[in-house]
Design a protein around this motif. Structure first.
Motif, short mmCIF file in Angstrom:
data_model
loop_
_atom_site.label_atom_id
_atom_site.label_comp_id
_atom_site.label_asym_id
_atom_site.label_seq_id
_atom_site.Cartn_x
_atom_site.Cartn_y
_atom_site.Cartn_z
N ASP A 274 0.92 -1.00 -0.14
CA ASP A 274 -0.26 0.22 -0.10
C ASP A 274 1.18 1.47 0.33
N PHE A 275 0.58 2.10 -0.38
CA PHE A 275 0.77 3.69 -0.34
C PHE A 275 1.22 4.08 1.48
N SER A 276 2.33 5.14 1.27
CA SER A 276 2.21 5.82 2.21
C SER A 276 1.86 7.67 2.24
N ASN A 277 1.14 8.16 2.59
CA ASN A 277 0.95 10.37 2.02
C ASN A 277 1.99 10.50 1.36
N ASP A 278 3.30 10.59 1.57
CA ASP A 278 4.38 10.62 0.48
C ASP A 278 3.85 11.80 -0.61
N PRO A 279 3.70 13.44 -0.31
CA PRO A 279 2.71 13.87 -1.12
C PRO A 279 3.08 13.42 -2.50
N LEU A 280 5.06 13.28 -3.22
CA LEU A 280 5.06 12.47 -4.46
C LEU A 280 4.49 11.57 -4.83
N LEU A 281 4.76 10.54 -3.97
CA LEU A 281 4.15 8.85 -4.49
C LEU A 281 2.51 9.53 -4.45
N GLN A 282 1.79 10.57 -3.24
CA GLN A 282 0.09 10.72 -4.37
C GLN A 282 0.53 11.41 -6.32
N GLY A 283 0.99 12.18 -5.62
CA GLY A 283 0.57 13.12 -7.51
C GLY A 283 1.05 11.71 -8.69
N ARG A 284 2.29 10.98 -7.95
CA ARG A 284 2.24 10.56 -9.14
C ARG A 284 1.53 9.10 -9.33
N ASN A 285 1.11 8.73 -8.42
CA ASN A 285 -0.43 7.47 -8.97
C ASN A 285 -0.95 8.04 -9.52
N PHE A 286 -1.45 9.66 -9.04
CA PHE A 286 -2.44 10.06 -10.50
C PHE A 286 -2.04 10.22 -11.72
N SER A 287 -0.92 10.91 -11.74
CA SER A 287 -0.22 11.50 -12.93
C SER A 287 0.04 9.65 -14.13
N TYR A 288 0.57 9.17 -13.77
CA TYR A 288 1.19 8.03 -15.00
C TYR A 288 0.19 7.23 -15.32
N LEU A 289 -1.01 7.72 -15.52
CA LEU A 289 -2.64 6.22 -15.52
C LEU A 289 -2.62 7.77 -17.19
N ASP A 290 -2.76 9.09 -17.11
CA ASP A 290 -2.82 10.14 -17.82
C ASP A 290 -1.90 9.87 -18.88
N THR A 291 -0.74 9.32 -18.19
CA THR A 291 0.96 9.07 -19.50
C THR A 291 0.75 8.39 -20.52
N GLN A 292 0.11 7.02 -20.11
CA GLN A 292 0.00 5.85 -20.32
C GLN A 292 -1.13 6.32 -21.91
N LEU A 293 -2.63 6.98 -21.06
CA LEU A 293 -3.53 6.77 -22.51
C LEU A 293 -3.28 7.48 -23.96
N LYS A 294 -2.44 8.70 -22.86
CA LYS A 294 -1.84 10.00 -24.59
C LYS A 294 -0.90 9.10 -25.62
N ARG A 295 0.03 8.26 -24.66
CA ARG A 295 1.09 7.73 -24.64
C ARG A 295 0.74 6.78 -25.78
N LEU A 296 -0.38 6.02 -25.64
CA LEU A 296 -0.48 4.45 -26.44
C LEU A 296 -1.72 5.08 -26.59
N GLY A 297 -2.23 5.88 -26.46
CA GLY A 297 -3.82 5.99 -27.75
C GLY A 297 -5.42 5.79 -27.18
N GLY A 298 -5.13 4.66 -26.66
CA GLY A 298 -6.79 4.91 -26.27
C GLY A 298 -6.64 3.91 -23.75
N PRO A 299 -8.15 3.88 -24.16
CA PRO A 299 -8.19 3.34 -22.08
C PRO A 299 -7.80 1.62 -22.64
N ASN A 300 -7.31 0.79 -23.43
CA ASN A 300 -7.55 -0.56 -23.64
C ASN A 300 -5.89 -0.93 -23.85
N PHE A 301 -4.80 -0.29 -23.03
CA PHE A 301 -3.28 -0.38 -23.09
C PHE A 301 -2.97 -1.69 -21.99
#
Ligand code: HDE
Length: 700
Positions: free
Chosen positions: A359-386
């Motif tokens: 599980d995660f800790s409250n590290d504010p960098l980790l919390q932000g990363r947990n939000f970011s990486y899904l976005d980046t895959q959608l953009k790079r791989l072009g759709g939700p079915n990556f």
């Protein structure tokens, strides 16, 4: 041109094509019966892949040429957006093997059974440069591991440095904008040595600990195989009783740590921009599989409360002397991808991919990363079915009601595509087996505040610096000087020196002196008085954590016609016994003829095989060979660089003239090869990797 009937020839020239045509212009059967027939992506067989469809031999092209249209259309769309950071990377497959059950700490299935192997894919990367940049940039290296566990994919998306530049994810776009090429001029590529980067960090004191690491030899590793990996953030393990233990992850290379020196890195980038890629490829192809141990630092809330720094602050480490890392398994990389794009380019790592029991800790960098990486895959791989792409697909069964979208490969079968349903169909959630978060008590005001406990930006930077050997400290001073010498705005250089004064006065003075700053600026204001009582930690030094043997390393052997072939063979056999390899560097492509008439095949011509590509060198030449080589700048550089980079050098007597011309002075790093004993002594010294004592003499 004669052509063997029935043989496929992929390299058919236009000239050959003409010859292959009959008088009527129709193509003869070039592809034989045993070859597969080329088809379009729709599966239609293709009769001619060399010429577009035209009216007449010299007429216009027809748009009805669907084969041409499809081929060019596909080619035009071959690129996907490169990663905004970590664009240049290289990956390999392997497995993770659990040592012992960790059930006491975590219910994660991957840690339950001793000896169990879990498939893994790892991608190493640089951060700042684009996809085509060189490998030896001074930069952090990404160390991203995907474990295909029985309970879904677990991604440990780490770096080879255990801390980060910033404490809060909201600063990430600023950091990345600042380090990448400047937006008006679009340079420099893959380098932090420019005004914008140093402007940003000198205005961001929380970066100082990371700056010490990035200016150290950690940022110019010799190979992916010789570097550590860190999860950086504090995570949690949760056991079957939902009890939490904090955990930090560290990957330790079995072959020990090793880096190159900066002057060497610069030259490697010219000689072989793919140096790290090639190294991993060669090692895996040779069956010399690189291996890391996964270690965990485990601690409880009581330790967290008593520790000098906040365990949620990603700019801090817990020194290994404070909590000893416990080995829990090993990672072995034993297979290269079949296709770079399909696997290494399309692999999608996400910090939020954790199995039940992690599980995660409250590290504010980790919390932000947990939000970011899904976005980046959608953009790079072009759709939700990556996740349908094989490299990203879990290897355990998946059951869900997600459907449709671009390129959907897995869709629900049957009537029920929702739940609950009355059709008794489809998967259901499982309160016990499913992922459960740690039920921490969280309450407070909605605020935008950095906690007080994150405010000390210098003490651990200093601890890192004082933990280095004298040579390593010098490298840090040289790196800072080099980087700041490329900064054109004096006030930025001075601002950096004012931070260094809070870390180590000697370091600040050295850098200021080299930068021509006559009057030292005053110390930067520190939110909390920096401490100088944190004890040195040996684990932070590369030099103190080198290899036990010369295994996995490579010697460059410069040879000439008439050289002692027997000696070359003996050296090769001894290196093999050590687990090391050698590469023959010859004056000409093809190799040389030894004194006994045997051919010694060359891997490199001297122009393409400078000594920066090797961990140590040997010069086995004849007297005449040495006379010729002395006249060649590349051969003189081969020797001079090996000496300047503090490498161990073995030579035969005949090579002395070459050493003299290269300005090499005898020292304990230079071995005359008279007998087999000399080879043994040479290899034994090579285990130390470099003769650092020489560094003060060569003044790199
Ligand atoms: Fe990343 N990071 N990162 N990062 N990161 C990406 O995801 C991000 C951070 C790391 O080989 C991106 O797929 C934010 C720390 C690695 O494919 C993106 C923040 C650490 C890789 C992203 C961070 C990392 C990435 C770009 C601050 C070390 C390469 C492409 C909150 C622990 C993975 C992609 C690979 C990649 C975001 C900070 C490691 C944009 C927002 C700290 C190894 O999503």
């Amino acid at each position: 041109m004669a052509r063997t009937p029935g043989k496929t020839d992929n390299a058919v020239s236009i000239h050959d094509q003409k010859l292959a045509r009959g008088s009527g212009g129709e193509l003869h059967q070039i592809a034989g019966n045993d070859a597969e027939v080329l088809t379009t992506a729709q599966g239609g067989p293709v009769s001619d892949d060399q010429n577009t469809l035209k009216i007449g031999e010299r007429g216009p092209t027809l748009i009805e040429d669907f084969h041409f249209r499809e081929k060019i259309f596909h080619f035009d769309h071959e690129r996907i957006p490169e990663r905004v950071v970590h664009a240049r990377g290289y990956g390999a497959h392997g497995y993770f093997e659990t040592y012992e059950s960790l059930a006491k700490y975590t219910r994660a299935d991957v840690f339950q059974r001793a000896g169990e192997r879990t498939p893994a894919f790892v991608r190493f990367s640089t951060v700042a440069g684009s996809k085509g940049s060189f490998d030896l940039a001074r930069d952090v290296r990404g160390f991203a591991v995907k474990l295909y566990t029985n309970e879904g994919n677990w991604d440990i998306v780490g770096n080879n440095i255990p801390v980060f530049f910033i404490q809060d994810a909201i600063k990430f776009p600023d950091l990345v904008h600042a380090v990448k090429e400047e937006p008006d001029r679009a340079f420099p590529q893959a380098q932090s040595a420019h005004d914008n980067f140093w402007d940003f960090v000198s205005l961001t004191p929380e970066s100082m600990h990371m700056i010490m690491w990035v200016m150290s030899d950690r940022a110019i590793p010799r190979s992916f195989r010789f570097m550590e990996g860190f999860g950086v953030h504090t995570f949690r393990f949760l056991n079957a009783q939902d009890e939490s233990t904090f955990v930090k992850f560290i990957w330790k290379p079995k072959l020990g740590l090793q880096s190159v020196v900066w002057n060497e890195a610069v030259k490697i980038n010219g000689a072989d921009p793919d140096f790290h890629r090639r190294d991993l490829w060669d090692a895996i192809q040779a069956g010399d599989f690189p291996e890391w141990e996964l270690c965990v630092q485990l601690f409880d809330q009581e330790f967290a409360d008593s520790f000098d720094f906040d365990i949620l602050d990603p700019t801090k480490i817990i020194p290994e002397e404070v909590i000893e890392p416990m080995p829990v398994g090993r990672l072995v990389l034993d297979r290269m991808p079949d296709n770079f794009f399909a696997e290494t380019e399309q692999v999608a790592f996400m910090t939020q991919n954790v199995p039940p029991g992690v599980d995660f800790s409250n590290d504010p960098l980790l919390q932000g990363r947990n939000f970011s990486y899904l976005d980046t895959q959608l953009k790079r791989l072009g759709g939700p079915n990556f996740t349908h792409i094989p490299i990203n697909a879990p290897k355990c069964p998946m059951h869900h009601f997600q459907q449709d979208g671009h390129m959907a490969m897995h869709n629900p079968v049957g009537r029920a595509n929702y739940q609950p349903n009355s059709w008794r169909s489809g998967p259901r959630e499982h309160p016990k087996k499913g992922f459960r978060s740690f039920t921490d008590d969280e309450e407070g005001q909605k605020v935008r505040l950095r906690p007080e406990s994150f405010a000390d930006h210098y003490s651990q930077a200093r601890q890192f610096f004082v933990s280095q050997t004298v040579n390593e400290q010098k490298h840090i001073a040289m790196a800072l000087t080099f980087e700041l010498s490329k900064v054109e705005t004096p006030v930025i250089r001075e601002r950096m020196v004012s931070h260094l004064l809070n870390i180590d006065e000697g370091l600040a003075e050295t850098v200021a002196e080299k930068l021509g700053i006559k009057d030292l600026p005053k110390k930067a204001d520190a939110a909390i008085e920096p401490r100088d009582d944190l004890p040195a930690s040996d684990a932070l030094s590369i030099a103190k954590n080198g290899p036990a043997s010369f295994k996995g390393r490579k010697v460059g052997v410069l040879v000439s016609d008439g050289c002692d072939g027997g000696l070359v063979n003996k050296l090769e056999a001894s290196l093999k016994k050590e687990g090391a390899t050698m590469e023959i560097v010859a004056p000409k492509v093809g190799g040389v003829e030894a004194s006994d008439g045997t051919l010694i095949e060359g891997k490199q011509m001297i122009d393409g095989g400078p000594s920066v590509l090797y961990d140590a060198v040997a010069i086995i030449v004849s007297t005449e060979g040495a006379e010729q080589l002395v006249k060649e700048a590349t051969a003189r550089d081969f020797v001079a660089d090996a000496f300047a980079h503090c490498k161990f050098i073995a030579l035969v007597d005949a090579a002395q003239s070459l050493l003299d011309k290269a300005g090499v002075e005898p020292d304990e790093g230079i071995f005359l090869l008279d007998s087999s004993n000399d080879i043994a002594a040479f290899i034994e010294s090579c285990r130390k990797l470099r003769l650092w004592a020489r560094e003060t003499k060569v003044k790199l």
